[in-house]
Design a protein around this motif. Structure first.
Motif, PDB file in Angstrom:
ATOM      1  N   ASN A   2     -33.106 -18.404  63.621  1.00 18.78           N
ATOM      2  CA  ASN A   2     -33.919 -17.298  64.138  1.00 18.78           C
ATOM      3  C   ASN A   2     -33.336 -15.979  63.634  1.00 18.78           C
ATOM      4  O   ASN A   2     -33.249 -15.766  62.442  1.00 18.78           O
ATOM      5  CB  ASN A   2     -34.007 -17.356  65.656  1.00 18.78           C
ATOM      6  CG  ASN A   2     -34.741 -18.608  66.132  1.00 18.78           C
ATOM      7  OD1 ASN A   2     -35.683 -19.053  65.482  1.00 18.78           O
ATOM      8  ND2 ASN A   2     -34.318 -19.171  67.261  1.00 18.78           N
ATOM      9  N   LYS A   3     -32.854 -15.106  64.517  1.00 17.50           N
ATOM     10  CA  LYS A   3     -32.308 -13.817  64.094  1.00 17.50           C
ATOM     11  C   LYS A   3     -30.783 -13.813  64.079  1.00 17.50           C
ATOM     12  O   LYS A   3     -30.178 -12.752  63.875  1.00 17.50           O
ATOM     13  CB  LYS A   3     -32.810 -12.710  65.018  1.00 17.50           C
ATOM     14  CG  LYS A   3     -34.321 -12.492  64.926  1.00 17.50           C
ATOM     15  CD  LYS A   3     -34.763 -11.317  65.792  1.00 17.50           C
ATOM     16  CE  LYS A   3     -36.267 -11.098  65.658  1.00 17.50           C
ATOM     17  NZ  LYS A   3     -36.720  -9.938  66.469  1.00 17.50           N
ATOM     18  N   PHE A   4     -30.197 -14.969  64.280  1.00 12.97           N
ATOM     19  CA  PHE A   4     -28.733 -15.070  64.312  1.00 12.97           C
ATOM     20  C   PHE A   4     -28.252 -15.694  63.002  1.00 12.97           C
ATOM     21  O   PHE A   4     -28.574 -16.839  62.685  1.00 12.97           O
ATOM     22  CB  PHE A   4     -28.285 -15.925  65.491  1.00 12.97           C
ATOM     23  CG  PHE A   4     -26.788 -16.007  65.631  1.00 12.97           C
ATOM     24  CD1 PHE A   4     -26.063 -14.930  66.125  1.00 12.97           C
ATOM     25  CD2 PHE A   4     -26.109 -17.163  65.275  1.00 12.97           C
ATOM     26  CE1 PHE A   4     -24.682 -15.010  66.275  1.00 12.97           C
ATOM     27  CE2 PHE A   4     -24.733 -17.245  65.412  1.00 12.97           C
ATOM     28  CZ  PHE A   4     -24.018 -16.166  65.901  1.00 12.97           C
ATOM     29  N   SER A   5     -27.519 -14.915  62.231  1.00 12.05           N
ATOM     30  CA  SER A   5     -26.969 -15.379  60.952  1.00 12.05           C
ATOM     31  C   SER A   5     -25.452 -15.382  61.043  1.00 12.05           C
ATOM     32  O   SER A   5     -24.848 -14.400  61.495  1.00 12.05           O
ATOM     33  CB  SER A   5     -27.419 -14.453  59.819  1.00 12.05           C
ATOM     34  OG  SER A   5     -26.800 -14.806  58.601  1.00 12.05           O
ATOM     35  N   TYR A   6     -24.833 -16.464  60.627  1.00 16.87           N
ATOM     36  CA  TYR A   6     -23.376 -16.550  60.719  1.00 16.87           C
ATOM     37  C   TYR A   6     -22.817 -17.256  59.489  1.00 16.87           C
ATOM     38  O   TYR A   6     -23.526 -17.968  58.771  1.00 16.87           O
ATOM     39  CB  TYR A   6     -22.950 -17.278  61.993  1.00 16.87           C
ATOM     40  CG  TYR A   6     -23.358 -18.734  62.061  1.00 16.87           C
ATOM     41  CD1 TYR A   6     -22.477 -19.748  61.713  1.00 16.87           C
ATOM     42  CD2 TYR A   6     -24.648 -19.093  62.489  1.00 16.87           C
ATOM     43  CE1 TYR A   6     -22.849 -21.082  61.783  1.00 16.87           C
ATOM     44  CE2 TYR A   6     -25.030 -20.416  62.558  1.00 16.87           C
ATOM     45  CZ  TYR A   6     -24.126 -21.414  62.207  1.00 16.87           C
ATOM     46  OH  TYR A   6     -24.496 -22.725  62.263  1.00 16.87           O
ATOM     47  N   PHE A   7     -21.527 -17.049  59.248  1.00 16.02           N
ATOM     48  CA  PHE A   7     -20.874 -17.669  58.098  1.00 16.02           C
ATOM     49  C   PHE A   7     -19.417 -17.958  58.431  1.00 16.02           C
ATOM     50  O   PHE A   7     -18.798 -17.306  59.279  1.00 16.02           O
ATOM     51  CB  PHE A   7     -20.952 -16.762  56.862  1.00 16.02           C
ATOM     52  CG  PHE A   7     -20.183 -15.475  57.001  1.00 16.02           C
ATOM     53  CD1 PHE A   7     -18.832 -15.394  56.638  1.00 16.02           C
ATOM     54  CD2 PHE A   7     -20.795 -14.331  57.508  1.00 16.02           C
ATOM     55  CE1 PHE A   7     -18.136 -14.213  56.777  1.00 16.02           C
ATOM     56  CE2 PHE A   7     -20.091 -13.143  57.632  1.00 16.02           C
ATOM     57  CZ  PHE A   7     -18.756 -13.087  57.266  1.00 16.02           C
ATOM     58  N   ILE A   8     -18.878 -18.940  57.736  1.00 19.41           N
ATOM     59  CA  ILE A   8     -17.458 -19.294  57.801  1.00 19.41           C
ATOM     60  C   ILE A   8     -17.025 -19.623  56.376  1.00 19.41           C
ATOM     61  O   ILE A   8     -17.724 -20.334  55.650  1.00 19.41           O
ATOM     62  CB  ILE A   8     -17.204 -20.511  58.716  1.00 19.41           C
ATOM     63  CG1 ILE A   8     -17.712 -20.238  60.140  1.00 19.41           C
ATOM     64  CG2 ILE A   8     -15.721 -20.859  58.755  1.00 19.41           C
ATOM     65  CD1 ILE A   8     -17.646 -21.451  61.042  1.00 19.41           C
ATOM     66  N   GLY A   9     -15.893 -19.101  55.974  1.00 21.86           N
ATOM     67  CA  GLY A   9     -15.407 -19.365  54.622  1.00 21.86           C
ATOM     68  C   GLY A   9     -13.900 -19.498  54.584  1.00 21.86           C
ATOM     69  O   GLY A   9     -13.182 -19.020  55.466  1.00 21.86           O
TER      70      GLY A   9
END
Length: 1021
Positions: A771-778
């Motif tokens: 939806n409107k929640f964007s997340y990342f892990i690197g």
């Protein structure tokens, strides 16, 4: 003169800006006529970018209501039917990135995360000499970081900004000194080497100090306006650096600055202010603790105490601040916090004829030291930077394009006249009871043992101003020859660079007075002198670079071919030295079949002019090749739905490092001591040769092997890369270990050394939008091991003494076995040669069993495991809020603590003592002692290099944390703004280390590392 040049440059930039802005307005006005929306929902443009404002090409948009589709063009623009209530799906290839609604208006845009593996696969990789290539169509080993991540850290150095963000790049900060940048020591380091040199931040790329290349030209600059950088790319393998020839062995840091783009003018202004605080400085003892421990040290050494009970009482109660002072010199001389102010203004835009990017930056950073209102000048150590950059691209006609890059930089630094480093050393070498700050009559206090005053050194020694000026200009012309054959082009480039650094020395002497409380008499040391007024040029250099390139890039059905042939000439002048010139030709050819199989061939053939017999050019040939296989295109993997991409690649090649010194093949002679001979026995001048010449000097070389596997999984949600490298360096310049004083001087430096660096690089990314929640892990990191293969060392009697086979730079010393607890234990143990041990001294292992502790018992100490360094980054975006964090650390490293900030009563017994010294051995604390017994001055046994003073350097640091909020567009457009973002971030916020008494990177008497809490606002018009 420099200021006048920069003033003229600024005027030119403003005129260019005005001209291009007007042109862009006209062009964009015409563009708006074509793309203007109306109430009937006709076709409109949508711009698709990532968080770095990079235009994304080949992104597919689908209107779920009308089923209309469109693909973004080279400017990131898609033309599609939509209304404000329509939902738009955004695809990269077959991967759904997000579903969103676009508010129809003047600026229709969609921002997607550049950390998504599907987006990363679309971004071209930047290589040497302005080459770009599709990630699938290269065999090279690279990694890149972009603007949005670079600007999260409140720093001025690109090396600090990339900490923990690039696979294969290990960054270690060894000082918190302001304005840290490479030194250009030596002529060939000025331009062609671009070496990072001696610096407060050390960067190694697979164990080597890489060459710095800025916009295609080698430059010795690492202090940057981070907002003007488009990307920083590391080139790690032989194919990616082969075209550098004799400058490619150490890898490359490739800095690419931003350029303008077709579209309406955009103005971005950022203002930031930060508070800085030093981390983990040494904890000194107060006067009472110091005096008590000093008495104990004298007794241990068989001497009588010097402080009476009355003295100790006075120190403890503070009843006699003149005769028995208790001064915390760190608190007196340094501030608890300082400021960092940073302002940037960027303007960009363009049209079909011209594109421009203009940036202005100002940094104002204060330092550690307090100032005095009695002075009319600043004595704090400060750093101020003013930078102007303009990058302009012109499309003169359909076949001819041109570009010009201009940059001017002023750096002004200030230091106390006595010097920041010297003052810090004095703080850490002077005990709290040495002398008060002032005498009863208000004069600076001292004693006969010290004869100085640290506060006076900080505020009454005048100041030294350092002024550095840098100006550069790059110009290129490019002509396409599609009328001859499609994809053929010719480019010529020329560049000039000039740097000047000078010191304004306005130091002065000051008088200190020793007060005798019995006679009320004063003894003066030093004089109150007048302020000097001298200037000295400390660095002066210039360089010019010329390049001619012929390129070809074309597809023939399933066959893709690209080639580049290049000739360049690189001159550097430094001070009065003769110019250093590096010239040659280089080339690269690439072929791919159906974007499935890829072959790269590259070479460099170049040389420099510091070689025999008379400043001649010595040329070398450095070839490399690589293969890549995009396995997901094979039929046997097409049905594997969880696998989206998989590339196996490898390279091998020979690279070089041109490091000739300054005409070291010429035998030099110097005046020696006078000799007395002759009939009248008069003094005669003698001469001697030093050092011995080396007529056979040549390049250092490396054979580099790299094998990697990278891919994307699970509908492009996960991206990974893992690489194995093995680099053998040979013909390394070093002096023979069998050097003998019998010949009267040292052997010359020769190409005899060999070493090997092996390891792994890894990178992992995960990004998802719900939806409107964007997340990342690197995660990024590396595992690195080095080994000395040959260095012609002295024949050692025992294998444990050999450096060959050990890590490069391996520390040697004694292995401690704790502390002697009794005389009986001492009598039963091996004896230290030339020393009589006492209980509480360090006990060492007798490796050869001869009953004597000497150099034959020294062996490898420190961590012998491969160095592991890593970085974890994570974050999210939700309804205008954005959050990110960078966690960075290292394992299998050690810190070695010694000197004035570790041991008590150094400097012949006049030095400071520290909190850790309270853990010394005594008969009462024998079972829990953490330090050997205390003594006065040096101790050849306890302070010998050994494992006792070595501790784990493993750590994990919250390197960066940022939280921001972007005001909704519905609000900002009412006040005429494109966007408004407020943010706060922190640098070096929190650290967990295996040995936490000191900072794991910066310890001892070095300028302390800084923790920064920053607040800022960004406005776009």
């Amino acid at each position: 003169m420099q200021k006048r040049v920069l003033l003229i440059l600024s005027v030119v930039l403003l005129l260019l800006l005005k001209f291009n802005a007007a042109q862009a307005t006209i062009a964009y006005g015409n563009l708006n006529l074509a793309l203007q929306t109306d109430t009937l929902g006709s076709k409109s443009s949508i711009l698709v970018v990532d968080e770095n404002q990079h235009y994304l090409v080949g992104i597919k948009l689908i209107n779920l209501k009308t089923k209309a589709t469109a693909i973004t063009d080279q400017n990131g623009v898609a033309i599609i039917d939509f209304t404000s209530s329509d939902r738009i799906e955004v695809y990269a290839g077959n991967t759904l990135l997000l579903t969103t609604e676009v508010s129809k208006g003047k600026h229709n845009s969609i921002t997607v995360s550049g950390k998504n593996p599907a987006i990363a696969a679309l971004k071209p990789i930047r290589l040497l000499y302005d080459q770009t290539v599709n990630p699938k169509l290269t065999t090279t080993s690279t990694d890149a970081v972009y603007t949005a991540d670079l600007t999260k850290a409140t720093v001025t150095s690109v090396k600090s900004a990339i900490t923990g963000r690039l696979a294969g790049a290990y960054v270690e900060q060894n000082s918190g000194r302001l304005g840290s940048e490479s030194r250009t020591d030596g002529l060939y380091a000025l331009l062609s080497s671009g070496s990072l040199g001696s610096d407060a931040v050390q960067l190694s790329l697979r164990g080597q100090s890489p060459t710095v290349i800025i916009d295609g030209v080698p430059r010795p600059m690492t202090i940057f306006n981070l907002e003007e950088i488009e990307s920083i790319t590391v080139l790690k393998d032989a194919v990616s650096t082969a075209m550098l020839g004799g400058k490619g062995a150490n890898g490359v840091i490739l800095i690419t600055t931003k350029r303008g783009a077709k579209g309406k003018q955009t103005i971005s202004f950022t203002a930031q202010t930060a508070f800085q605080k030093s981390l983990k400085t040494p904890n000194a003892l107060n006067a009472f603790q110091y005096a008590s421990l000093y008495n104990e040290a004298r007794v241990n050494d068989g001497l009588t105490p010097v402080y009476t009970n009355a003295d100790l009482q006075a120190y403890q109660t503070g009843s006699d601040p003149i005769g028995h002072p208790d001064v915390n010199w760190e608190d007196v001389v340094t501030k608890p916090q300082s400021r960092f102010n940073h302002y940037t203004l960027n303007v960009s835009g363009g049209n079909d004829f011209g594109k421009y990017f203009v940036a202005v930056e100002h940094v104002d950073q204060t330092g550690l030291f307090r100032s005095s209102d009695a002075n009319t000048y600043e004595t704090d150590n400060t750093f101020k930077n003013f930078t102007v950059r303009s990058n302009v691209d012109l499309q003169i006609n359909k076949k001819l394009s041109a570009g010009i890059n201009l940059m001017g930089r002023l750096i002004n630094m200030n230091d106390p006249g006595f010097g920041s480093g010297s003052i810090l050393n004095q703080i850490y070498a002077t005990p709290a009871n040495a002398y008060p700050i002032y005498n009863p009559n208000g004069s600076y206090a001292t004693t006969s043992n010290y004869q100085n005053n640290i506060y006076a050194q900080a505020v009454s020694s005048g100041y030294i101003g350092t002024y550095k000026r840098d100006v550069l200009a790059d110009l290129f012309l490019k002509r396409t020859f599609n009328e001859i054959t499609e994809g053929l082009w010719l480019r010529v480039k020329a560049s000039i660079y000039a740097t000047l650094a000078e010191n304004t020395i306005r130091t002065k002497s000051f008088a200190t007075f020793a007060f005798n409380p019995t006679t009320s008499a004063y003894t003066q040391y030093g004089t109150n002198g007048t302020q000097s007024n001298n200037t000295a040029v400390t660095q002066q250099g210039r360089s010019d670079y010329e390049e001619l390139a012929l390129g070809y890039d074309r597809n023939f059905g399933k066959h893709g071919v690209s080639a580049l042939l290049l000739a360049n000439n690189d001159n550097a002048y430094s001070g009065s030295d003769l110019p250093y010139t590096l010239r040659g030709i280089s080339g690269k050819a690439s072929y791919n079949f159906d974007q499935k199989y890829v072959v790269d061939l590259a070479f460099g053939y170049n040389g420099s002019n510091y070689y025999p017999p008379a400043g001649d050019f010595k040329y070398g040939f450095f070839p490399a090749m690589g293969l890549a296989w995009n396995m997901e295109k094979e039929n046997f993997l097409k049905d594997v739905k969880w696998l989206n991409g998989l590339k196996l690649f490898g390279t091998f090649g020979k690279t070089g490092n041109d490091n000739p010194g300054y005409f070291v093949y010429i035998q030099r002679y110097f005046d020696g001591t006078s000799a007395y001979f002759g009939a009248t026995a008069g003094a005669q001048t003698s001469i001697f040769e030093q050092p011995l010449a080396n007529p056979n000097i040549t390049w250092e070389k490396a054979n580099k092997l790299n094998i990697g596997l990278q891919g994307t999984l699970f509908n492009n949600k996960i991206g990974f890369s893992v690489e194995r490298y093995s680099d053998k360096y040979y013909d390394l310049l070093m002096r023979r270990g069998k050097n003998s004083a019998l010949i009267g001087q040292n052997y010359p430096i020769e190409n005899i050394g060999q070493s090997r660096y092996t390891g792994w690089d890894f990178k992992l990314n995960y990004q998802q939008t719900i939806n409107k929640f964007s997340y990342f892990i690197g995660a990024t990191g590396g595992l690195q091991k080095s080994e000395v293969l040959y260095q012609d060392e002295v024949i050692q009697p025992y294998t444990w003494m050999k450096s060959t086979g050990q890590a490069v730079g391996q520390r040697f010393g004694y292995i401690d076995q704790g502390l002697f607890q009794s005389q009986a234990e001492i009598n039963a143990s091996a004896k230290v040669e030339g020393y009589t041990a006492q209980p509480g001294d360090i006990k060492y292992k007798d490796l050869n069993g001869d009953g004597i502790i000497n150099q034959l018992d020294q062996t490898v100490i420190g961590n012998t495991k491969p160095l592991l360094y890593y970085g974890f980054n994570l974050g999210f975006n939700f309804k205008g809020f954005d959050f990110s964090a960078l966690i960075q650390g290292a394992m299998n490293r050690t810190v070695y603590l010694s000197g004035n900030t570790e041991w008590a009563f150094q400097n012949n017994g006049f030095g400071q003592a520290w909190e850790q010294n309270l853990g010394r051995w005594t008969p009462q604390t024998a079972g829990m002692a953490t330090q050997p017994r205390v003594g006065v001055g040096a101790n050849i046994n306890n302070y010998a290099t050994s494992t006792y003073w070595q501790h784990s350097g493993n750590y994990v640091r919250l390197k960066n944390l940022e939280l921001g909020y972007t005001i909704p567009e519905s609000i900002t457009k009412r006040i005429g703004l494109q966007s408004l973002r407020v943010f706060t971030n922190a640098t070096n916020l929190f650290t967990i280390s295996a040995y936490d008494r000191v900072d794991p990177e910066v310890y001892g008497s070095s300028y302390p590392i800084q923790k920064l809490i920053n607040m800022g606002v960004n406005v776009k018009f």
